[in-house]
Design a protein around this motif. Sequence first.
Motif, PDB file in Angstrom:
ATOM      1  N   THR A  33       1.080  -1.325  -0.073  1.00  0.00           N
ATOM      2  CA  THR A  33       0.061  -0.239   0.138  1.00  0.00           C
ATOM      3  C   THR A  33       0.855   1.321  -0.104  1.00  0.00           C
ATOM      4  O   THR A  33       1.949   1.334   0.753  1.00  0.00           O
ATOM      5  CB  THR A  33      -0.915   0.161   1.273  1.00  0.00           C
ATOM      6  OG1 THR A  33      -1.733  -1.146   1.175  1.00  0.00           O
ATOM      7  CG2 THR A  33      -1.792   1.533   1.113  1.00  0.00           C
ATOM      8  N   ASP A  35       0.667   5.722  -0.080  1.00  0.00           N
ATOM      9  CA  ASP A  35      -0.297   6.547   0.305  1.00  0.00           C
ATOM     10  C   ASP A  35       0.421   8.033   0.029  1.00  0.00           C
ATOM     11  O   ASP A  35       1.917   8.244   0.114  1.00  0.00           O
ATOM     12  CB  ASP A  35      -0.948   6.684   1.696  1.00  0.00           C
ATOM     13  CG  ASP A  35      -1.234   5.392   2.139  1.00  0.00           C
ATOM     14  OD1 ASP A  35      -2.394   5.000   2.054  1.00  0.00           O
ATOM     15  OD2 ASP A  35      -0.420   4.635   2.755  1.00  0.00           O
ATOM     16  N   TYR A  37       0.179  11.699   1.939  1.00  0.00           N
ATOM     17  CA  TYR A  37      -0.428  12.518   3.102  1.00  0.00           C
ATOM     18  C   TYR A  37       0.237  14.031   2.998  1.00  0.00           C
ATOM     19  O   TYR A  37       1.076  14.303   2.145  1.00  0.00           O
ATOM     20  CB  TYR A  37       0.019  12.017   4.476  1.00  0.00           C
ATOM     21  CG  TYR A  37      -0.358  10.659   5.006  1.00  0.00           C
ATOM     22  CD1 TYR A  37      -1.466  10.670   5.900  1.00  0.00           C
ATOM     23  CD2 TYR A  37       0.001   9.641   4.473  1.00  0.00           C
ATOM     24  CE1 TYR A  37      -1.969   9.561   6.499  1.00  0.00           C
ATOM     25  CE2 TYR A  37      -0.539   8.439   4.885  1.00  0.00           C
ATOM     26  CZ  TYR A  37      -1.351   8.469   5.938  1.00  0.00           C
ATOM     27  OH  TYR A  37      -2.029   7.128   6.349  1.00  0.00           O
ATOM     28  N   LEU A  47      -4.582  12.357   5.409  1.00  0.00           N
ATOM     29  CA  LEU A  47      -4.721  11.347   4.259  1.00  0.00           C
ATOM     30  C   LEU A  47      -5.022  12.030   2.806  1.00  0.00           C
ATOM     31  O   LEU A  47      -6.437  12.436   2.848  1.00  0.00           O
ATOM     32  CB  LEU A  47      -5.045  10.031   4.557  1.00  0.00           C
ATOM     33  CG  LEU A  47      -5.113   8.917   3.404  1.00  0.00           C
ATOM     34  CD1 LEU A  47      -3.664   8.559   2.995  1.00  0.00           C
ATOM     35  CD2 LEU A  47      -5.799   7.724   3.796  1.00  0.00           C
ATOM     36  N   THR A  50      -4.698   7.053  -1.404  1.00  0.00           N
ATOM     37  CA  THR A  50      -4.044   5.826  -1.388  1.00  0.00           C
ATOM     38  C   THR A  50      -4.312   5.189  -2.601  1.00  0.00           C
ATOM     39  O   THR A  50      -5.341   5.165  -3.304  1.00  0.00           O
ATOM     40  CB  THR A  50      -4.823   5.070  -0.307  1.00  0.00           C
ATOM     41  OG1 THR A  50      -4.874   5.710   1.071  1.00  0.00           O
ATOM     42  CG2 THR A  50      -4.373   3.730   0.060  1.00  0.00           C
ATOM     43  N   THR A  57      -7.999   2.704  -6.053  1.00  0.00           N
ATOM     44  CA  THR A  57      -7.444   4.148  -5.361  1.00  0.00           C
ATOM     45  C   THR A  57      -8.492   4.495  -4.401  1.00  0.00           C
ATOM     46  O   THR A  57      -9.644   4.170  -4.643  1.00  0.00           O
ATOM     47  CB  THR A  57      -7.199   5.231  -6.412  1.00  0.00           C
ATOM     48  OG1 THR A  57      -8.334   5.257  -7.171  1.00  0.00           O
ATOM     49  CG2 THR A  57      -6.035   4.760  -7.177  1.00  0.00           C
TER      50      THR A  57
END
Length: 117
Positions: A33, A35, A37, A47, A50, A57
């Motif tokens: 995973t 991401d 931020y 967040l 992702t 997504t």
Amino acid sequence: QVQLVESGGGLVQPGGSLRLSCAASGVNFMLDTMDWYRQAPGKQRELVATIFRDGATNYADSVKGRFTISRDNAKKAMYLQMNSLKPEDSAVYYCRAFRILTSETYWGQGTQVTVSS
């Protein structure tokens, strides 16, 4: 040792576009995973988007329709295309990667995005 390095941040005008990259080094395994931020001064880290290993997504409501997250599993890299940027998008943007097998989390150092005229 594993490193995540962001690039592509900078100063852009409102309505402009910017593409952030996150490159992983020292990694010979799948980053399950990944991401993006962001954290603005005086605000909690939030967040933004992702992307999972299969390409699925999720986006924060504040960026949906304007930002696009993508990844290149062969390169172990992740990208964030940011369009129609607003001043409220200004923040330090961080990339994060998570490995399921070992439950390890990796963070980049952050890259500054400033949207201002």
